[in-house]
Design an enzyme around this catalytic site. Structure first.
Site, mmCIF file in Angstrom:
data_model
loop_
_atom_site.group_PDB
_atom_site.id
_atom_site.type_symbol
_atom_site.label_atom_id
_atom_site.label_comp_id
_atom_site.label_asym_id
_atom_site.label_seq_id
_atom_site.Cartn_x
_atom_site.Cartn_y
_atom_site.Cartn_z
ATOM 1 N N LYS A 183 0.847 -1.199 0.000
ATOM 2 C CA LYS A 183 0.000 0.000 0.000
ATOM 3 C C LYS A 183 0.883 1.249 0.000
ATOM 4 O O LYS A 183 1.588 1.517 0.965
ATOM 5 C CB LYS A 183 -0.908 0.050 1.227
ATOM 6 N N GLU A 257 10.217 0.925 10.545
ATOM 7 C CA GLU A 257 11.205 1.988 10.365
ATOM 8 C C GLU A 257 10.455 3.298 10.535
ATOM 9 O O GLU A 257 9.674 3.692 9.670
ATOM 10 C CB GLU A 257 11.867 1.874 8.985
ATOM 11 N N CYS A 291 13.419 10.729 7.325
ATOM 12 C CA CYS A 291 13.357 10.244 8.706
ATOM 13 C C CYS A 291 14.707 10.340 9.404
ATOM 14 O O CYS A 291 14.766 10.534 10.625
ATOM 15 C CB CYS A 291 12.850 8.804 8.737
ATOM 16 N N GLU A 388 9.889 15.470 15.909
ATOM 17 C CA GLU A 388 10.259 15.383 14.499
ATOM 18 C C GLU A 388 9.407 16.358 13.691
ATOM 19 O O GLU A 388 8.178 16.251 13.662
ATOM 20 C CB GLU A 388 10.049 13.956 13.987
#
Length: 477
Positions: A183, A257, A291, A388
């Site tokens: 997906k 992850e 990331c 983040e």
């Protein structure tokens, strides 16, 4: 000194043909969603509607998983050398269509064409080449003399590197004999759907790769489906935690992850100009939608002023604008939702007392844009140093000793990556051993290779992708 302006150098859109609508790719064929629902995918640089894409529901996911299960019987029975032929073929087709795919990625994602063309696409092909080489050598990978595939892998990828994350997931899965239901992210589904066409062009057996598009509800259905043997997810820590809760108590193997808040650490003996380029690439590459971005700059106090002066000069040369222009350094933010988050966190940084600076730059009138931004006077308590941001925002902190640098770098719930800038090899090794990060770069940043494992600790997830280590997640060992 004369100032030389860059003339526009746009890449042509004519090399890519985007259909007005796309269905789901199940069992080797494109088909509409069972209930006929669709959603629009936009170009973030212009807010133009690129196409309508099918929204998969639970029944569609079930069809895809059943197709993958049926295909697994024959795909897993093939000799590794035969599976490798398909992977090599896919890699070559990706190379042949790389210009088309690069333009598509920049249109749908907003990243500069020179990044999608010169970084993303070469790495995509390299991952398929690399894992094709492993397909007939699994007995020598260190996981036993006869490692077996798991079955059907449910894979969910993010919007920051759509095609590259697809390669990270699909290449090792197919090489080890698994079949896939993937997906893509809701805001960047097109390159995955073009990859489905590449699978057909390569003659890949039906059902080995299935693509189901949709929002978070589609991903949730895929994770929870009882026919999935392995879940692989790259994305936010919040969603990763939800996935971990869903698969807890089942026999599903899972790798996550997730997010990061990497420290890029500059010592007083570092080559300043080289470090500045590494800092720029570490945080402004792909608009900071990375990331492992070096979003926290830790600089030794004695060189702070010199480094910041050089950094601001370099930031003033960055060009923000049309992603298809070959001169563009920073493209569009991927979505209105992500732009709102970046703005909110940047405003919080100012409200908490950090000093904000950005070079003068004219942003386009349409689309989603954010100027490269620097914060000084940041403390470890500030939200911009803890959360983040996933955007072109750099927080600067200082340190005096290597021990203090390690303490500040590790003072985060994340543990994905870090960078070290110094001329002393002994210091690099000492720091790397102390830093709680899955990837540590020395005198460089954001360097990737398919032979090198990637992954993190703590809230950055678990498991490794890439290299020999990336095979383990798809093997019954």
């Amino acid at each position: 000194m004369p100032v030389f302006e860059y003339a526009p150098a746009p890449e042509s859109r004519a090399v890519v043909d985007i259909a007005p609508s796309y269905g789901l790719f199940i069992d080797g064929e494109f088909a509409e969603a069972g209930d006929g629902k669709v959603f629009k995918t936009l170009s973030p640089s212009s807010e133009e509607v690129l196409s309508e894409v099918a929204q998969a529901n639970a029944e569609d996911v079930d069809r895809a998983v059943k197709a993958a299960r049926k295909a697994f019987e024959t795909w897993s029975a093939l000799p590794g050398s035969e599976r490798a032929k398909y992977l090599f073929r896919i890699a070559r087709i990706i190379q042949e269509r790389s210009r088309e795919l690069a333009v598509l990625e920049s249109l749908d994602n907003g990243k500069p064409i020179r990044e999608s063309r010169d970084a993303d696409l070469p790495l995509v092909a390299a991952h398929f080449f690399y894992y094709a080489g492993w397909a007939d050598k699994l007995a020598h990978a260190g996981y036993g003399p006869d490692p077996r595939p798991l079955g059907v892998a449910g894979q969910i990828i993010p919007w920051n590197f759509p095609l590259l994350m697809l390669a990270w997931k699909i290449a090792p899965a197919l090489a080890t004999g698994n079949t896939v239901v993937l997906k893509p992210a809701e805001t960047t589904p097109l390159s995955a759907l073009f990859f489905a066409d590449i699978c057909r062009q390569a003659g890949l057996p039906k059902g080995v790769v299935n693509i189901v598009t949709g929002d978070g509800s589609t991903g949730a259905e895929l994770v929870a489906h009882p026919g999935i043997d392995k879940v692989a997810f790259t994305g936010s820590t919040e969603v990763g935690k939800a996935i971990a809760r869903t698969v807890a108590g089942t026999k599903k193997k899972v790798t996550l992850e997730l997010g990061g808040k990497a420290a890029n650490i500059v010592f007083d003996d570092a080559p300043i100009d080289q470090a500045v380029e590494g800092i720029i690439g570490g945080i402004f590459f792909n608009q900071g939608h990375v990331c492992c971005a070096g979003s926290r700059l830790l600089v030794q106090e004695s060189v702070q002023d010199e480094l910041l002066d050089a950094l601001k000069r370099r930031m003033s040369t960055l060009r923000v604008g049309d992603p298809l222009d070959k001169n563009t350094d920073i493209g569009a933010i991927n979505s209105a939702e992500q732009l709102a988050r970046i703005r909110a966190l940047a405003d919080a940084g100012e409200a908490e007392g950090a000093e904000r600076w950005a070079p003068a730059c004219e942003l386009p009138s349409s689309g989603y844009w954010f100027a490269p931004t620097l914060f000084t006077g940041v403390t470890q308590a500030h939200r911009i140093a803890r959360e983040e941001i996933f955007g072109p925002v750099l927080s600067v902190l200082t340190f005096r000793t290597p021990e203090e640098a390690v303490a500040k770098a590790n003072n985060t719930p994340y543990g994905l990556s870090a960078g070290i800038w110094t001329e002393k090899g002994s210091r690099i090794l000492w720091m790397a051993n102390k830093l709680r990060a899955g990837v540590v770069w020395s005198n460089t940043f954001n360097k990737f290779d398919p032979a090198s494992p990637f992954g993190g600790y703590k809230e950055s997830g678990y498991g490794r992708e890439g290299g020999r280590h990336g095979l383990e997640a798809y093997l019954d060992v």
